[in-house]
Structures are given as structure tokens and as C-alpha cells.
Design a protein around this motif. Structure first.
Motif, PDB file in Angstrom:
ATOM      1  N   CYS A  57       0.860  -1.253  -0.056  1.00  0.00           N
ATOM      2  CA  CYS A  57      -0.014   0.065  -0.043  1.00  0.00           C
ATOM      3  C   CYS A  57       0.926   1.238  -0.105  1.00  0.00           C
ATOM      4  CB  CYS A  57      -0.928   0.072   1.295  1.00  0.00           C
ATOM      5  SG  CYS A  57      -1.877   1.442   1.506  1.00  0.00           S
ATOM      6  N   ASP A  58       0.497   2.297  -0.773  1.00  0.00           N
ATOM      7  CA  ASP A  58       1.210   3.579  -0.627  1.00  0.00           C
ATOM      8  C   ASP A  58       1.420   3.971   0.584  1.00  0.00           C
ATOM      9  OD1 ASP A  58      -1.329   4.330  -0.444  1.00  0.00           O
ATOM     10  OD2 ASP A  58      -1.438   5.794  -2.136  1.00  0.00           O
ATOM     11  N   VAL A  59       0.572   4.069   1.637  1.00  0.00           N
ATOM     12  CA  VAL A  59       0.610   4.599   2.626  1.00  0.00           C
ATOM     13  C   VAL A  59       1.872   3.871   3.738  1.00  0.00           C
ATOM     14  CG1 VAL A  59      -0.028   4.999   5.259  1.00  0.00           C
ATOM     15  CG2 VAL A  59      -1.594   5.391   3.235  1.00  0.00           C
ATOM     16  N   ARG A  60       1.849   2.574   3.587  1.00  0.00           N
ATOM     17  CA  ARG A  60       2.960   1.964   4.208  1.00  0.00           C
ATOM     18  C   ARG A  60       4.264   2.214   3.686  1.00  0.00           C
ATOM     19  NH1 ARG A  60       3.147  -3.335   6.337  1.00  0.00           N
ATOM     20  NH2 ARG A  60       5.196  -3.766   6.663  1.00  0.00           N
ATOM     21  N   MET A  61       4.442   2.161   2.177  1.00  0.00           N
ATOM     22  CA  MET A  61       5.509   2.556   1.712  1.00  0.00           C
ATOM     23  C   MET A  61       6.113   3.830   2.012  1.00  0.00           C
ATOM     24  SD  MET A  61       5.503   0.915  -2.387  1.00  0.00           S
ATOM     25  CE  MET A  61       3.984   1.647  -2.714  1.00  0.00           C
ATOM     26  N   LEU A  62       5.350   4.701   2.112  1.00  0.00           N
ATOM     27  CA  LEU A  62       5.983   6.122   2.571  1.00  0.00           C
ATOM     28  C   LEU A  62       6.355   6.358   4.009  1.00  0.00           C
ATOM     29  CD1 LEU A  62       3.128   8.134   0.853  1.00  0.00           C
ATOM     30  CD2 LEU A  62       5.825   8.043   0.496  1.00  0.00           C
ATOM     31  N   ILE A  63       5.677   5.621   4.893  1.00  0.00           N
ATOM     32  CA  ILE A  63       6.097   5.574   6.302  1.00  0.00           C
ATOM     33  C   ILE A  63       7.324   4.916   6.428  1.00  0.00           C
ATOM     34  CG2 ILE A  63       5.287   4.408   8.531  1.00  0.00           C
ATOM     35  CD1 ILE A  63       2.325   4.681   7.722  1.00  0.00           C
ATOM     36  N   GLU A  64       7.657   3.909   5.691  1.00  0.00           N
ATOM     37  CA  GLU A  64       8.875   2.910   5.848  1.00  0.00           C
ATOM     38  C   GLU A  64       9.819   4.049   5.192  1.00  0.00           C
ATOM     39  OE1 GLU A  64       8.533  -0.548   3.812  1.00  0.00           O
ATOM     40  OE2 GLU A  64       7.399  -1.707   5.601  1.00  0.00           O
ATOM     41  N   GLU A  65       9.535   4.764   4.168  1.00  0.00           N
ATOM     42  CA  GLU A  65      10.658   5.752   3.763  1.00  0.00           C
ATOM     43  C   GLU A  65      10.640   6.836   4.811  1.00  0.00           C
ATOM     44  OE1 GLU A  65      13.235   8.032   1.371  1.00  0.00           O
ATOM     45  OE2 GLU A  65      12.342   5.808   1.265  1.00  0.00           O
ATOM     46  N   ALA A  66       9.738   7.438   5.414  1.00  0.00           N
ATOM     47  CA  ALA A  66      10.036   8.287   6.546  1.00  0.00           C
ATOM     48  C   ALA A  66      10.902   7.739   7.589  1.00  0.00           C
ATOM     49  CB  ALA A  66       8.610   8.790   7.203  1.00  0.00           C
ATOM     50  N   TYR A  67      10.702   6.448   8.101  1.00  0.00           N
ATOM     51  CA  TYR A  67      11.603   5.956   8.937  1.00  0.00           C
ATOM     52  C   TYR A  67      12.863   5.813   8.574  1.00  0.00           C
ATOM     53  CZ  TYR A  67       8.112   4.724  12.602  1.00  0.00           C
ATOM     54  OH  TYR A  67       7.141   4.763  13.632  1.00  0.00           O
ATOM     55  N   ARG A  68      13.147   5.509   7.415  1.00  0.00           N
ATOM     56  CA  ARG A  68      14.464   5.574   6.764  1.00  0.00           C
ATOM     57  C   ARG A  68      15.384   6.850   6.910  1.00  0.00           C
ATOM     58  NH1 ARG A  68      12.277   1.566   3.237  1.00  0.00           N
ATOM     59  NH2 ARG A  68      11.636   3.124   1.899  1.00  0.00           N
ATOM     60  N   LEU A  69      14.531   7.848   6.665  1.00  0.00           N
ATOM     61  CA  LEU A  69      15.038   9.165   6.522  1.00  0.00           C
ATOM     62  C   LEU A  69      15.390   9.479   8.057  1.00  0.00           C
ATOM     63  CD1 LEU A  69      12.609  10.936   4.280  1.00  0.00           C
ATOM     64  CD2 LEU A  69      15.039  10.340   3.740  1.00  0.00           C
ATOM     65  N   HIS A  70      14.816   8.805   9.296  1.00  0.00           N
ATOM     66  CA  HIS A  70      15.066   8.964  10.349  1.00  0.00           C
ATOM     67  C   HIS A  70      16.164   8.112  10.818  1.00  0.00           C
ATOM     68  CE1 HIS A  70      12.739  12.617  11.658  1.00  0.00           C
ATOM     69  NE2 HIS A  70      11.776  12.110  10.760  1.00  0.00           N
ATOM     70  N   HIS A  71      16.712   7.381   9.977  1.00  0.00           N
ATOM     71  CA  HIS A  71      17.699   6.220  10.317  1.00  0.00           C
ATOM     72  C   HIS A  71      17.020   5.323  11.183  1.00  0.00           C
ATOM     73  CE1 HIS A  71      20.621   8.474   8.265  1.00  0.00           C
ATOM     74  NE2 HIS A  71      20.290   9.526   8.984  1.00  0.00           N
ATOM     75  N   SER A  72      15.774   4.741  11.087  1.00  0.00           N
ATOM     76  CA  SER A  72      15.111   3.932  12.154  1.00  0.00           C
ATOM     77  C   SER A  72      14.068   3.096  11.274  1.00  0.00           C
ATOM     78  CB  SER A  72      14.187   4.778  12.869  1.00  0.00           C
ATOM     79  OG  SER A  72      13.612   4.058  13.894  1.00  0.00           O
ATOM     80  N   GLN A  73      13.730   2.075  12.043  1.00  0.00           N
ATOM     81  CA  GLN A  73      12.648   1.157  11.136  1.00  0.00           C
ATOM     82  C   GLN A  73      11.349   1.119  12.250  1.00  0.00           C
ATOM     83  OE1 GLN A  73      14.689  -2.629  10.908  1.00  0.00           O
ATOM     84  NE2 GLN A  73      15.397  -2.360   9.093  1.00  0.00           N
ATOM     85  N   PRO A  74      10.211   0.872  11.362  1.00  0.00           N
ATOM     86  CA  PRO A  74       8.907   0.821  12.216  1.00  0.00           C
ATOM     87  C   PRO A  74       8.882  -0.554  12.954  1.00  0.00           C
ATOM     88  CG  PRO A  74       8.410   0.453  10.004  1.00  0.00           C
ATOM     89  CD  PRO A  74      10.048   0.988  10.101  1.00  0.00           C
ATOM     90  N   ASN A  75       8.227  -0.094  14.282  1.00  0.00           N
ATOM     91  CA  ASN A  75       8.213  -1.443  15.294  1.00  0.00           C
ATOM     92  C   ASN A  75       6.593  -1.954  14.976  1.00  0.00           C
ATOM     93  OD1 ASN A  75       7.858  -3.138  17.319  1.00  0.00           O
ATOM     94  ND2 ASN A  75       8.044  -1.914  18.752  1.00  0.00           N
ATOM     95  N   ILE A  76       6.599  -2.853  13.928  1.00  0.00           N
ATOM     96  CA  ILE A  76       5.072  -3.400  13.577  1.00  0.00           C
ATOM     97  C   ILE A  76       4.628  -4.276  14.411  1.00  0.00           C
ATOM     98  CG2 ILE A  76       3.545  -4.392  11.720  1.00  0.00           C
ATOM     99  CD1 ILE A  76       5.886  -3.215   9.726  1.00  0.00           C
ATOM    100  N   SER A  77       3.187  -3.849  15.023  1.00  0.00           N
ATOM    101  CA  SER A  77       2.421  -5.156  15.931  1.00  0.00           C
ATOM    102  C   SER A  77       1.571  -5.857  15.208  1.00  0.00           C
ATOM    103  CB  SER A  77       2.122  -4.087  17.129  1.00  0.00           C
ATOM    104  OG  SER A  77       1.035  -3.128  16.959  1.00  0.00           O
ATOM    105  N   PHE A  78       0.750  -4.753  14.449  1.00  0.00           N
ATOM    106  CA  PHE A  78      -0.479  -5.635  13.571  1.00  0.00           C
ATOM    107  C   PHE A  78      -0.281  -5.011  12.041  1.00  0.00           C
ATOM    108  CE2 PHE A  78      -2.007  -5.397  17.937  1.00  0.00           C
ATOM    109  CZ  PHE A  78      -2.498  -6.728  18.046  1.00  0.00           C
ATOM    110  N   GLU A  79      -0.469  -5.954  11.304  1.00  0.00           N
ATOM    111  CA  GLU A  79      -0.467  -5.508   9.783  1.00  0.00           C
ATOM    112  C   GLU A  79      -2.112  -5.789   9.231  1.00  0.00           C
ATOM    113  OE1 GLU A  79       2.482  -6.184   6.837  1.00  0.00           O
ATOM    114  OE2 GLU A  79       0.887  -7.248   5.553  1.00  0.00           O
ATOM    115  N   ILE A  80      -2.958  -4.773   8.916  1.00  0.00           N
ATOM    116  CA  ILE A  80      -4.180  -5.065   8.599  1.00  0.00           C
ATOM    117  C   ILE A  80      -4.563  -4.311   7.016  1.00  0.00           C
ATOM    118  CG2 ILE A  80      -6.526  -4.275   9.491  1.00  0.00           C
ATOM    119  CD1 ILE A  80      -5.388  -3.994  12.243  1.00  0.00           C
ATOM    120  N   ASP A  81      -5.434  -5.037   6.363  1.00  0.00           N
ATOM    121  CA  ASP A  81      -5.687  -4.588   5.015  1.00  0.00           C
ATOM    122  C   ASP A  81      -6.555  -3.341   5.052  1.00  0.00           C
ATOM    123  OD1 ASP A  81      -4.151  -6.710   3.768  1.00  0.00           O
ATOM    124  OD2 ASP A  81      -6.227  -7.858   3.513  1.00  0.00           O
TER     125      ASP A  81
END
Length: 285
Positions: A196-220
Motif C-alpha cells: 500500500c502506498d501509505v505503508r511505503m511512505l511510512i517506511e521511507e520516513a523511518y529510513r530518513l530518520h535512520h530507524s525502522q517501524p516497530n510493527i505490531s499488527f498489519e491490517i488490510d
């Protein structure tokens, strides 16, 4: 003289800035400058004076500015009338559930006056959308396509910022008006699928902050994420469109001060003719 040159001139005159005008028109500044230069060459007059502060209209620019806006409105009206005479079969548009719920219905309300039958197809993965574009099962799509390689006609429609969504009982809800990335970067997130485009953009934002998202649930489904937050089962980062239909007494929405990525929704079409038809009839402001 081309209408896109005149529209470029009008936006630049109103913003008094090539930078701001290029952002509104979704084009690079050199491309905008080229359009204005072509218009000046066609008219045989300089329309702007340029300085470090921005741009100002010349005497010739003032004359054009006063006269051209109603002309452009008339041209758009004529285009809509002409396009409405070109009968087509049912138009099928594929998009995300959030866009189909909170954006498309208002735009497609004009379908009745244009005598167009529009069918909305909801998808949860961008590869499904592009596969159905390829096979002809849908005519167009609405999503952020900037990170996706494709050869289809595409036109940006709008941009929206991201917000942090938390339950009013969550410790992060104590932040009053704004929150910073470091305040929540290690918190477990409820997220949309990776396709999903939202997820891709969130992961990109975390990369820019030199971090990775801590994912607890993935929902469609985005509205299911809102349900999880309402039950205080997690927090999420979502675009502005999700703020339109939530219970503010239960969910707190916080602007993220240093989250510098926005979602840009574009109209993507199988061919330019379909794209221009849809844009003129439904999406042109």
C-alpha cells in the motif's frame, strides 16, 4: 498560445513565487520557467520581473492577469461540454478504500450531470491495481505512484500530510498540539500492508530518520486500524483523509512536526485520452 502556459502564468502571478507555483502545479521549477518563457515569446512581452524575493508582474503582466482568469474558466467550461458529448461505456476506477470512502464520492457527484456511469473498484495492493489496468479491467486508478515504475498517463491531484493517531488514554495523548518523531519512533504500530502506498511512505520516513517501524499488527483495511486504535490496541501513522470520520472523543490526532513526507494522490489512466477525460469532467478544480 497554450492553456497550460496561461495556467502556469496565473498561478505564478497569484503566488508571486516560482517555487510555490511549481509546487502547486506539480512540476519542476525549470519546467515552469520554460512555460512562462514560451508565453512571453508568444506575446512578445515580459510578464514578470524577477528578484531574490520572488516575482512581480510587469505592466504587460498586469493586463494579462486582469483578463485571462475568466477566459480560462470559459475554456474549461467549453471543454467539459464537449467532453460530455463523447459517449463512452462505463468508466471503472480502482483505488484504496479510504479514497473511495472520503474523496471519490464527492468528485463523482458530478457524474450525474455529465451522464456518466462510474464504477469504483476497491483494492488493497498496488500490484492488483496495476495488473487490472494492464488487463483493461479498470480504466483508471487513484493512488500515490511516485515510488512505482510504470508507463501510464499520470496526473497529480492533491497532497496530504501524515498524522499520528492514538487512543485518548494512551500515554502519547498527553502531547497537546504536536508530536515529534523521537517521541514515538519505538512504539508498536498498526499498519497497512507493505504493498500500500501509505505503508511505503511510512517506511521511507523511518529510513530518513535512520530507524525502522516497530510493527505490531498489519491490517488490510484502514478503518479496521481506526477500530484497533479506538480499542487502545495500538497507534498508527495515517494520512489526513483518515481524520474525516473518527470519534475525536476517543482518538487523538497529532501533527508530526518533523515527518516531512506527504502522500500525493494521482490519477493514473490506461491512456491519455481516458485520463484527460476523467480529469476534466471530475477532478479539475
Amino acid at each position: 498560445m497554450r492553456t497550460e502556459w496561461l495556467e502556469a502564468f496565473l498561478v505564478t502571478a497569484k503566488t508571486k513565487s516560482l517555487t510555490k507555483a511549481s509546487e502547486q502545479l506539480h512540476m519542476t521549477q525549470p519546467a515552469l520557467s520554460k512555460q512562462i518563457r514560451k508565453l512571453e515569446e508568444d506575446l512578445g512581452a515580459t510578464l514578470f520581473t524577477r528578484s531574490a524575493k520572488g516575482v512581480e508582474l510587469t505592466e504587460a503582466g498586469d493586463i494579462l492577469f486582469e483578463e485571462i482568469e475568466p477566459v480560462l474558466h470559459k475554456i474549461r467550461s467549453i471543454q467539459k461540454k464537449i467532453l460530455s458529448t463523447q459517449k463512452t461505456s462505463e468508466i471503472k476506477i480502482g483505488t484504496w478504500p479510504s479514497i473511495s470512502s472520503f474523496y471519490l464520492p464527492y468528485k463523482l457527484a458530478t457524474a450525474k450531470e455529465n451522464d456518466r456511469e462510474v464504477n469504483i473498484k476497491i483494492y488493497y495492493h498496488y500490484y492488483d491495481i496495476f495488473n487490472f489496468l494492464h488487463t483493461g479491467d479498470i480504466d483508471a486508478a487513484l493512488l500515490d505512484d511516485r515510488e512505482i515504475q510504470h508507463s501510464y498517463w499520470s496526473k497529480p491531484l492533491f497532497k496530504e500530510p501524515f498524522y499520528l493517531f492514538v487512543n485518548h488514554l494512551h500515554p502519547l495523548a498527553k502531547h497537546e498540539d504536536v508530536i515529534y518523531f523521537n517521541d514515538f519512533k519505538d512504539e508498536p504500530l498498526v499498519v497497512l500492508p507493505s504493498s500500500c502506498d501509505v505503508r511505503m511512505l511510512i517506511e521511507e520516513a523511518y529510513r530518513l530518520h535512520h530507524s525502522q517501524p516497530n510493527i505490531s499488527f498489519e491490517i488490510d483495511f484502514g478503518q479496521s486500524i481506526i477500530g484497533f486504535i479506538s480499542a487502545n490496541l495500538g497507534i498508527s501513522i495515517l494520512p489526513e483523509i483518515f481524520t474525516y470520520n473518527i470519534d475525536r472523543s476517543v482518538i487523538k490526532v497529532l501533527p508530526i512536526a518533523d515527518f516531512n513526507i506527504k502522500r500525493q494522490i494521482s490519477l493514473i489512466a490506461r491512456n491519455p485520452a481516458i485520463g484527460k477525460l476523467l480529469f476534466t469532467l471530475f477532478f479539475h478544480e
